[in-house]
Design an enzyme around this catalytic site. Structure first.
Site, short mmCIF file in Angstrom:
data_model
loop_
_atom_site.label_atom_id
_atom_site.label_comp_id
_atom_site.label_asym_id
_atom_site.label_seq_id
_atom_site.Cartn_x
_atom_site.Cartn_y
_atom_site.Cartn_z
N TYR A 176 0.85 -1.21 0.00
CA TYR A 176 0.00 0.00 0.00
C TYR A 176 0.87 1.24 0.00
O TYR A 176 2.03 1.22 0.42
CB TYR A 176 -0.96 0.01 1.20
CG TYR A 176 -0.30 0.26 2.54
CD1 TYR A 176 -0.03 1.55 2.99
CD2 TYR A 176 0.07 -0.79 3.37
CE1 TYR A 176 0.57 1.79 4.23
CE2 TYR A 176 0.67 -0.58 4.59
CZ TYR A 176 0.92 0.72 5.02
OH TYR A 176 1.52 0.94 6.23
N CYS A 177 0.31 2.33 -0.52
CA CYS A 177 0.95 3.65 -0.46
C CYS A 177 -0.16 4.70 -0.37
O CYS A 177 -1.32 4.35 -0.17
CB CYS A 177 1.84 3.86 -1.67
SG CYS A 177 0.96 3.82 -3.25
N THR A 178 0.18 5.97 -0.50
CA THR A 178 -0.78 7.04 -0.24
C THR A 178 -2.00 6.99 -1.15
O THR A 178 -3.13 6.92 -0.69
CB THR A 178 -0.10 8.41 -0.40
OG1 THR A 178 1.12 8.38 0.33
CG2 THR A 178 -0.99 9.54 0.11
N ILE A 205 -4.15 4.46 0.66
CA ILE A 205 -4.69 4.77 1.99
C ILE A 205 -5.82 5.80 1.88
O ILE A 205 -6.81 5.74 2.59
CB ILE A 205 -3.58 5.35 2.91
CG1 ILE A 205 -2.34 4.46 2.90
CG2 ILE A 205 -4.10 5.54 4.32
CD1 ILE A 205 -1.05 5.21 3.22
#
Ligand SMILES: [Zn+2]
Length: 314
Positions: A176-178, A205
């Protein structure tokens, strides 16, 4: 709340990024939009702020272009601009993974997990969840139980994975990342490296925090964002602070940049310790001849010396 902050990307072919960037800059200016937009032969990546009217027109314009018609915008309400300036820049790549052989997410990328499926994966025994961001982003907030690669910058991630391969080889991997853009490439790279079961949090996210079912559950702290807000709330279920104050380790979500312009380290600090350490991350930095705190607070040479003296004795 008359403003909005938008976050989006689209891996799509842009023939002439230089010209596109120039025209796009003029368009954004005409709308009074601020923020940072990168344009590359492989697509576009933007985070920007503007009034509701301006952001509506911006989204309409982008979606009416065949190349960008499936762009997904993550939208935050705001009472002001989240940026001071506007940049629209041509780049050779959208995401700096520094791979010798690039990844095209349209050819190779991990399975997309929607927020509810991602929440299930977070709890699964046979699954490792890898945070694919920079260390200072992780420090402010992350998913509970996520692996924090021992790296400073996202581009060091492939080397770190190779060194720690045996930890993950027989597991399902979820990244996952922003907003999802980094995972598009990183998850594709993992597949190319031979990991068989690789998935990514779709929309990142930011999308997870807006999902009405998960309501940000199992996210701890704040999500780091690359604008003046620095951190935004994600968890509406059982929020807790995970950021730690640089000097004393107490819970803290307040980022500043070190007042030594040559250091400029971003660190979590209480107002009290910011004042005590002259806005610096160390006594060395507090002594630096161009210390910004000293300038901004118009400290005299003797006041500065006294404060340093006090710090060194403490
Ligand atoms: Zn420093």
């Amino acid at each position: 709340m008359n403003y909005r902050v938008l976050l989006y990307y689209n891996y799509t072919k842009i023939e002439d990024p230089e010209t596109f960037a120039k025209e796009h800059l003029a368009f954004c200016r005409s709308l009074g939009i601020k923020g940072r937009i990168l344009v590359a032969p492989e697509g576009i990546n933007g985070t920007l702020s503007g009034t509701k009217t301006a952001t509506d027109r911006y989204m309409q314009q982008l979606l009416s272009d065949e190349r960008f018609k499936d762009t997904y915008f993550k939208i935050d309400e705001s009472d002001r601009h989240a940026f001071k300036k506007l940049f629209v820049r041509p780049r050779t790549e959208l995401v700096a993974l520094h791979l010798t052989e690039d990844i095209d997410p349209h050819q190779l990328t991990g399975k997309y997990l929607e927020p509810q499926a991602f929440r299930t994966a977070l709890l699964a025994e046979d699954t490792v969840v890898i945070d694919a961001r920079n260390d200072y982003e992780y420090e402010l907030g992350h998913f509970r139980g996520a692996i924090r690669p021992e790296i400073h910058n996202f581009r060091e991630l492939p080397a770190w994975i190779r060194e720690n391969k045996e930890q993950f080889m027989d597991k399902k991997i979820v990244t996952y990342c922003t907003g999802g853009i980094r995972c598009e490439k990183f998850s594709g790279w993992l597949l190319r490296e031979g990991f068989e079961d690789v998935a990514q949090l779709h929309g990142g996210i930011a999308a997870y925090g807006k999902d009405e079912e998960t309501r940000g559950e199992f996210w701890d702290g704040k999500m780091y964002v690359f604008d003046e807000r620095i951190g935004v709330e994600i968890n509406q279920v059982d929020k807790k602070v995970v950021g730690k104050e640089w000097f004393d380790g107490t819970p803290c979500e307040r980022y500043i940049n070190c007042s030594n312009p040559e250091c400029n380290r971003q660190f979590l600090v209480s107002e009290e310790n910011e004042e005590k350490y002259l806005g610096a991350c160390s006594i060395e930095c507090a002594k630096h001849s161009n210390n910004r705190y000293v300038k901004n607070h118009q400290l005299t040479a003797s006041e500065w010396a006294d404060r340093l003296n006090f710090l060194e004795k403490a």
